[in-house]
Design a protein around this motif. Sequence first.
Motif, PDB file in Angstrom:
ATOM      1  N   MET A  65      50.662  39.406  29.952  1.00 27.58           N
ATOM      2  CA  MET A  65      50.549  37.971  29.698  1.00 27.58           C
ATOM      3  C   MET A  65      50.147  37.758  28.246  1.00 27.58           C
ATOM      4  O   MET A  65      49.533  38.636  27.635  1.00 27.58           O
ATOM      5  N   ASP A  66      50.480  36.600  27.725  1.00 24.66           N
ATOM      6  CA  ASP A  66      50.058  36.172  26.394  1.00 24.66           C
ATOM      7  C   ASP A  66      48.843  35.276  26.609  1.00 24.66           C
ATOM      8  O   ASP A  66      48.978  34.136  27.068  1.00 24.66           O
ATOM      9  N   VAL A  67      47.653  35.810  26.315  1.00 17.59           N
ATOM     10  CA  VAL A  67      46.409  35.097  26.569  1.00 17.59           C
ATOM     11  C   VAL A  67      45.571  35.106  25.297  1.00 17.59           C
ATOM     12  O   VAL A  67      45.524  36.111  24.577  1.00 17.59           O
ATOM     13  N   ALA A  68      44.907  33.962  25.047  1.00 13.89           N
ATOM     14  CA  ALA A  68      44.037  33.863  23.877  1.00 13.89           C
ATOM     15  C   ALA A  68      42.681  33.295  24.282  1.00 13.89           C
ATOM     16  O   ALA A  68      42.589  32.407  25.122  1.00 13.89           O
ATOM     17  N   ILE A  69      41.639  33.851  23.660  1.00 19.24           N
ATOM     18  CA  ILE A  69      40.271  33.356  23.817  1.00 19.24           C
ATOM     19  C   ILE A  69      39.691  33.243  22.420  1.00 19.24           C
ATOM     20  O   ILE A  69      39.702  34.211  21.656  1.00 19.24           O
ATOM     21  N   GLY A  70      39.209  32.066  22.074  1.00 17.75           N
ATOM     22  CA  GLY A  70      38.664  31.849  20.739  1.00 17.75           C
ATOM     23  C   GLY A  70      39.693  32.064  19.647  1.00 17.75           C
ATOM     24  O   GLY A  70      39.354  32.466  18.539  1.00 17.75           O
ATOM     25  N   GLY A  71      40.949  31.848  19.972  1.00 18.26           N
ATOM     26  CA  GLY A  71      42.029  32.009  19.002  1.00 18.26           C
ATOM     27  C   GLY A  71      42.531  33.434  18.844  1.00 18.26           C
ATOM     28  O   GLY A  71      43.497  33.674  18.129  1.00 18.26           O
ATOM     29  N   ASP A  72      41.888  34.368  19.508  1.00 16.05           N
ATOM     30  CA  ASP A  72      42.290  35.776  19.402  1.00 16.05           C
ATOM     31  C   ASP A  72      42.998  36.227  20.678  1.00 16.05           C
ATOM     32  O   ASP A  72      42.644  35.795  21.776  1.00 16.05           O
ATOM     33  N   PRO A  73      43.975  37.135  20.534  1.00 20.49           N
ATOM     34  CA  PRO A  73      44.641  37.658  21.729  1.00 20.49           C
ATOM     35  C   PRO A  73      43.655  38.406  22.624  1.00 20.49           C
ATOM     36  O   PRO A  73      42.760  39.090  22.127  1.00 20.49           O
ATOM     37  N   ALA A  74      43.826  38.251  23.920  1.00 22.81           N
ATOM     38  CA  ALA A  74      42.980  38.946  24.893  1.00 22.81           C
ATOM     39  C   ALA A  74      43.894  39.724  25.834  1.00 22.81           C
ATOM     40  O   ALA A  74      44.831  39.155  26.380  1.00 22.81           O
ATOM     41  N   PRO A  75      43.642  41.019  26.017  1.00 17.43           N
ATOM     42  CA  PRO A  75      44.490  41.804  26.912  1.00 17.43           C
ATOM     43  C   PRO A  75      44.382  41.291  28.352  1.00 17.43           C
ATOM     44  O   PRO A  75      43.319  41.337  28.960  1.00 17.43           O
ATOM     45  N   ALA A  76      45.515  40.775  28.854  1.00 20.89           N
ATOM     46  CA  ALA A  76      45.520  40.194  30.198  1.00 20.89           C
ATOM     47  C   ALA A  76      46.836  40.507  30.892  1.00 20.89           C
ATOM     48  O   ALA A  76      47.856  40.746  30.239  1.00 20.89           O
ATOM     49  N   VAL A  77      46.775  40.482  32.214  1.00 18.96           N
ATOM     50  CA  VAL A  77      47.940  40.784  33.035  1.00 18.96           C
ATOM     51  C   VAL A  77      48.044  39.785  34.185  1.00 18.96           C
ATOM     52  O   VAL A  77      47.071  39.126  34.536  1.00 18.96           O
ATOM     53  N   ALA A  78      49.252  39.735  34.754  1.00 20.60           N
ATOM     54  CA  ALA A  78      49.506  38.916  35.942  1.00 20.60           C
ATOM     55  C   ALA A  78      49.801  39.832  37.116  1.00 20.60           C
ATOM     56  O   ALA A  78      50.543  40.806  36.976  1.00 20.60           O
ATOM     57  N   LEU A  79      49.214  39.519  38.251  1.00 20.31           N
ATOM     58  CA  LEU A  79      49.484  40.238  39.491  1.00 20.31           C
ATOM     59  C   LEU A  79      50.527  39.414  40.254  1.00 20.31           C
ATOM     60  O   LEU A  79      50.219  38.344  40.749  1.00 20.31           O
ATOM     61  N   ALA A  80      51.750  39.901  40.287  1.00 19.27           N
ATOM     62  CA  ALA A  80      52.825  39.201  41.019  1.00 19.27           C
ATOM     63  C   ALA A  80      54.136  39.941  40.823  1.00 19.27           C
ATOM     64  O   ALA A  80      54.422  40.374  39.704  1.00 19.27           O
ATOM     65  N   PRO A  81      54.894  40.081  41.852  1.00 11.76           N
ATOM     66  CA  PRO A  81      54.604  39.701  43.226  1.00 11.76           C
ATOM     67  C   PRO A  81      53.834  40.788  43.980  1.00 11.76           C
ATOM     68  O   PRO A  81      53.828  41.955  43.581  1.00 11.76           O
ATOM     69  N   LEU A  82      53.224  40.357  45.076  1.00 12.56           N
ATOM     70  CA  LEU A  82      52.603  41.244  46.055  1.00 12.56           C
ATOM     71  C   LEU A  82      53.419  41.069  47.323  1.00 12.56           C
ATOM     72  O   LEU A  82      53.633  39.936  47.765  1.00 12.56           O
ATOM     73  N   ALA A  83      53.908  42.158  47.882  1.00  8.23           N
ATOM     74  CA  ALA A  83      54.763  42.059  49.070  1.00  8.23           C
ATOM     75  C   ALA A  83      54.481  43.210  50.024  1.00  8.23           C
ATOM     76  O   ALA A  83      54.374  44.364  49.599  1.00  8.23           O
ATOM     77  N   VAL A  84      54.380  42.880  51.310  1.00  9.66           N
ATOM     78  CA  VAL A  84      54.178  43.876  52.360  1.00  9.66           C
ATOM     79  C   VAL A  84      55.232  43.615  53.439  1.00  9.66           C
ATOM     80  O   VAL A  84      55.406  42.475  53.886  1.00  9.66           O
ATOM     81  N   LEU A  85      55.922  44.678  53.832  1.00 10.31           N
ATOM     82  CA  LEU A  85      56.945  44.541  54.868  1.00 10.31           C
ATOM     83  C   LEU A  85      56.330  43.981  56.151  1.00 10.31           C
ATOM     84  O   LEU A  85      55.189  44.322  56.496  1.00 10.31           O
ATOM     85  N   PRO A  86      57.062  43.119  56.867  1.00  8.81           N
ATOM     86  CA  PRO A  86      56.506  42.450  58.049  1.00  8.81           C
ATOM     87  C   PRO A  86      55.849  43.378  59.070  1.00  8.81           C
ATOM     88  O   PRO A  86      54.795  43.039  59.613  1.00  8.81           O
ATOM     89  N   ASP A  87      56.415  44.537  59.326  1.00 10.49           N
ATOM     90  CA  ASP A  87      55.849  45.458  60.320  1.00 10.49           C
ATOM     91  C   ASP A  87      54.517  46.066  59.901  1.00 10.49           C
ATOM     92  O   ASP A  87      53.836  46.696  60.720  1.00 10.49           O
ATOM     93  N   HIS A  88      54.134  45.896  58.632  1.00  7.49           N
ATOM     94  CA  HIS A  88      52.909  46.523  58.126  1.00  7.49           C
ATOM     95  C   HIS A  88      51.840  45.514  57.727  1.00  7.49           C
ATOM     96  O   HIS A  88      50.801  45.896  57.196  1.00  7.49           O
ATOM     97  N   ARG A  89      52.095  44.242  57.975  1.00  7.32           N
ATOM     98  CA  ARG A  89      51.117  43.205  57.633  1.00  7.32           C
ATOM     99  C   ARG A  89      49.942  43.245  58.592  1.00  7.32           C
ATOM    100  O   ARG A  89      50.083  43.565  59.760  1.00  7.32           O
ATOM    101  N   GLY A  90      48.772  42.924  58.056  1.00  7.77           N
ATOM    102  CA  GLY A  90      47.567  42.895  58.878  1.00  7.77           C
ATOM    103  C   GLY A  90      46.894  44.244  59.022  1.00  7.77           C
ATOM    104  O   GLY A  90      45.882  44.362  59.701  1.00  7.77           O
ATOM    105  N   GLY A  91      47.424  45.268  58.368  1.00  3.29           N
ATOM    106  CA  GLY A  91      46.854  46.606  58.483  1.00  3.29           C
ATOM    107  C   GLY A  91      46.142  47.095  57.234  1.00  3.29           C
ATOM    108  O   GLY A  91      45.837  48.281  57.126  1.00  3.29           O
TER     109      GLY A  91
END
Length: 174
Positions: A65-91
Amino acid sequence: MAIAIQPARPADAADIDHVLTTCFPRPAEAKLVRQLAIDGELVLVLIARDEATNAVQGLVAISRMDVAIGGDPAPAVALAPLAVLPDHRGGGVAEALVTAAIDHMRRAGALLMFVLGEPGFYQRFGFTTDAAQGFDSPYAGPFFMALELQGGLPCGPRGVAHHAEAFAALAQGA
Protein backbone atom coordinates in the motif's frame (compact mmCIF):
# COMPACT_ATOMS: atom_id res chain seq x y z
CA MET A 1 -7.23 -32.13 11.25
CA ALA A 2 -3.96 -30.19 11.28
CA ILE A 3 -3.48 -27.15 9.05
CA ALA A 4 -0.18 -26.33 7.36
CA ILE A 5 0.31 -22.70 6.29
CA GLN A 6 2.94 -22.16 3.61
CA PRO A 7 4.00 -19.32 1.31
CA ALA A 8 2.66 -19.94 -2.18
CA ARG A 9 4.99 -21.12 -4.94
CA PRO A 10 4.51 -20.86 -8.72
CA ALA A 11 3.30 -24.48 -8.70
CA ASP A 12 0.37 -23.37 -6.51
CA ALA A 13 -1.19 -21.15 -9.21
CA ALA A 14 -3.95 -23.63 -10.08
CA ASP A 15 -4.85 -24.10 -6.39
CA ILE A 16 -4.96 -20.32 -5.88
CA ASP A 17 -7.27 -19.91 -8.87
CA HIS A 18 -9.46 -22.80 -7.66
CA VAL A 19 -9.90 -21.30 -4.18
CA LEU A 20 -10.69 -17.81 -5.47
CA THR A 21 -13.10 -18.89 -8.19
CA THR A 22 -14.89 -21.26 -5.80
CA CYS A 23 -15.16 -18.81 -2.90
CA PHE A 24 -16.29 -15.69 -4.75
CA PRO A 25 -19.36 -15.31 -6.96
CA ARG A 26 -17.45 -13.47 -9.68
CA PRO A 27 -13.96 -13.88 -11.14
CA ALA A 28 -12.81 -10.42 -10.01
CA GLU A 29 -10.89 -11.65 -6.94
CA ALA A 30 -8.90 -14.17 -8.98
CA LYS A 31 -8.15 -11.42 -11.51
CA LEU A 32 -7.14 -9.13 -8.64
CA VAL A 33 -4.52 -11.55 -7.32
CA ARG A 34 -3.16 -12.17 -10.84
CA GLN A 35 -2.96 -8.42 -11.52
CA LEU A 36 -1.26 -7.73 -8.17
CA ALA A 37 1.36 -10.34 -9.11
CA ILE A 38 1.83 -8.90 -12.61
CA ASP A 39 2.16 -5.36 -11.22
CA GLY A 40 4.73 -6.46 -8.63
CA GLU A 41 2.45 -5.36 -5.78
CA LEU A 42 1.85 -8.81 -4.29
CA VAL A 43 4.00 -9.17 -1.18
CA LEU A 44 2.87 -12.60 0.00
CA VAL A 45 0.30 -15.32 -0.61
CA LEU A 46 -0.13 -17.92 2.10
CA ILE A 47 -1.86 -21.22 1.36
CA ALA A 48 -3.57 -23.41 3.95
CA ARG A 49 -3.37 -27.14 3.32
CA ASP A 50 -4.47 -30.23 5.19
CA GLU A 51 -1.25 -31.66 6.68
CA ALA A 52 -2.32 -35.25 6.05
CA THR A 53 -3.60 -34.96 2.47
CA ASN A 54 -1.92 -31.75 1.26
CA ALA A 55 -5.35 -30.66 -0.07
CA VAL A 56 -5.74 -26.90 -0.37
CA GLN A 57 -8.19 -25.34 2.11
CA GLY A 58 -7.78 -21.60 1.68
CA LEU A 59 -5.47 -18.65 1.14
CA VAL A 60 -4.72 -15.07 2.05
CA ALA A 61 -3.00 -12.47 -0.12
CA ILE A 62 -0.97 -9.48 1.10
CA SER A 63 -0.17 -6.52 -1.15
CA ARG A 64 1.73 -3.25 -0.87
CA MET A 65 0.00 0.00 0.00
CA ASP A 66 1.00 3.63 -0.45
CA VAL A 67 0.69 5.02 3.09
CA ALA A 68 1.98 8.24 4.63
CA ILE A 69 2.26 9.42 8.23
CA GLY A 70 3.49 12.93 8.93
CA GLY A 71 4.23 13.31 5.23
CA ASP A 72 6.65 10.38 5.20
CA PRO A 73 6.07 6.98 3.60
CA ALA A 74 5.15 4.25 6.07
CA PRO A 75 5.62 0.56 5.23
CA ALA A 76 2.08 -0.82 5.05
CA VAL A 77 0.21 -3.70 3.48
CA ALA A 78 -3.34 -4.76 2.67
CA LEU A 79 -4.76 -8.13 3.67
CA ALA A 80 -7.08 -9.17 0.81
CA PRO A 81 -8.48 -11.42 -0.31
CA LEU A 82 -8.94 -14.02 2.41
CA ALA A 83 -10.72 -17.13 1.14
CA VAL A 84 -11.52 -20.54 2.63
CA LEU A 85 -13.17 -23.32 0.64
CA PRO A 86 -16.75 -23.99 1.83
CA ASP A 87 -15.99 -27.50 3.15
CA HIS A 88 -13.28 -26.10 5.44
CA ARG A 89 -15.06 -23.09 6.94
CA GLY A 90 -15.55 -22.99 10.69
CA GLY A 91 -12.48 -25.13 11.38
CA GLY A 92 -9.94 -22.40 12.12
CA VAL A 93 -8.44 -22.12 8.62
CA ALA A 94 -9.20 -18.39 8.23
CA GLU A 95 -7.85 -17.66 11.71
CA ALA A 96 -4.65 -19.59 10.99
CA LEU A 97 -4.16 -17.71 7.71
CA VAL A 98 -4.69 -14.26 9.24
CA THR A 99 -2.42 -15.05 12.21
CA ALA A 100 0.34 -16.29 9.88
CA ALA A 101 -0.01 -13.22 7.64
CA ILE A 102 0.31 -10.90 10.64
CA ASP A 103 3.38 -12.79 11.88
CA HIS A 104 5.05 -12.66 8.44
CA MET A 105 4.44 -8.93 8.05
CA ARG A 106 5.65 -8.13 11.58
CA ARG A 107 8.90 -9.95 10.84
CA ALA A 108 9.15 -8.14 7.49
CA GLY A 109 8.98 -4.77 9.27
CA ALA A 110 5.63 -3.46 8.04
CA LEU A 111 4.16 -0.81 10.35
CA LEU A 112 0.51 -1.23 9.41
CA MET A 113 -1.76 -3.86 7.93
CA PHE A 114 -5.10 -2.69 6.56
CA VAL A 115 -8.19 -4.78 5.91
CA LEU A 116 -11.65 -4.08 4.57
CA GLY A 117 -13.88 -6.63 6.24
CA GLU A 118 -16.24 -7.73 8.95
CA PRO A 119 -15.23 -6.09 12.26
CA GLY A 120 -16.57 -9.02 14.30
CA PHE A 121 -14.03 -11.30 12.64
CA TYR A 122 -10.98 -9.03 12.30
CA GLN A 123 -11.14 -7.34 15.70
CA ARG A 124 -10.09 -10.58 17.39
CA PHE A 125 -6.66 -10.11 15.75
CA GLY A 126 -6.35 -6.51 16.92
CA PHE A 127 -7.65 -4.70 13.82
CA THR A 128 -9.58 -1.54 14.71
CA THR A 129 -11.32 1.27 12.90
CA ASP A 130 -9.50 3.67 15.26
CA ALA A 131 -6.12 2.62 13.83
CA ALA A 132 -7.42 3.36 10.31
CA GLN A 133 -9.04 6.68 11.18
CA GLY A 134 -7.55 9.78 9.64
CA PHE A 135 -6.09 7.98 6.63
CA ASP A 136 -7.33 9.22 3.27
CA SER A 137 -8.80 6.14 1.58
CA PRO A 138 -11.72 5.51 -0.75
CA TYR A 139 -12.57 2.59 1.55
CA ALA A 140 -12.75 4.66 4.77
CA GLY A 141 -15.73 3.70 6.88
CA PRO A 142 -16.90 1.15 9.45
CA PHE A 143 -15.33 -1.83 7.65
CA PHE A 144 -11.92 -0.21 7.00
CA MET A 145 -9.58 -1.29 9.79
CA ALA A 146 -5.88 -1.36 10.51
CA LEU A 147 -3.50 -3.18 12.80
CA GLU A 148 -0.32 -1.58 14.14
CA LEU A 149 2.30 -4.29 13.62
CA GLN A 150 5.30 -2.79 15.42
CA GLY A 151 3.66 -1.54 18.63
CA GLY A 152 3.17 2.10 17.63
CA LEU A 153 3.21 4.57 14.80
CA PRO A 154 5.45 7.57 14.06
CA CYS A 155 4.15 10.97 15.12
CA GLY A 156 2.44 13.22 12.64
CA PRO A 157 -0.81 13.56 10.79
CA ARG A 158 -2.06 10.55 8.93
CA GLY A 159 -2.09 10.94 5.17
CA VAL A 160 -2.93 8.65 2.30
CA ALA A 161 -3.71 4.95 2.59
CA HIS A 162 -4.04 3.82 -0.99
CA HIS A 163 -4.32 0.21 -2.08
CA ALA A 164 -2.52 -1.03 -5.19
CA GLU A 165 -4.12 0.08 -8.46
CA ALA A 166 -5.50 -3.40 -9.12
CA PHE A 167 -8.05 -2.85 -6.33
CA ALA A 168 -9.72 -0.04 -8.31
CA ALA A 169 -10.90 -2.57 -10.92
CA LEU A 170 -12.32 -4.78 -8.15
CA ALA A 171 -14.18 -1.82 -6.62
CA GLN A 172 -15.67 -0.98 -10.02
CA GLY A 173 -16.98 -4.53 -10.39
CA ALA A 174 -14.62 -5.51 -13.20
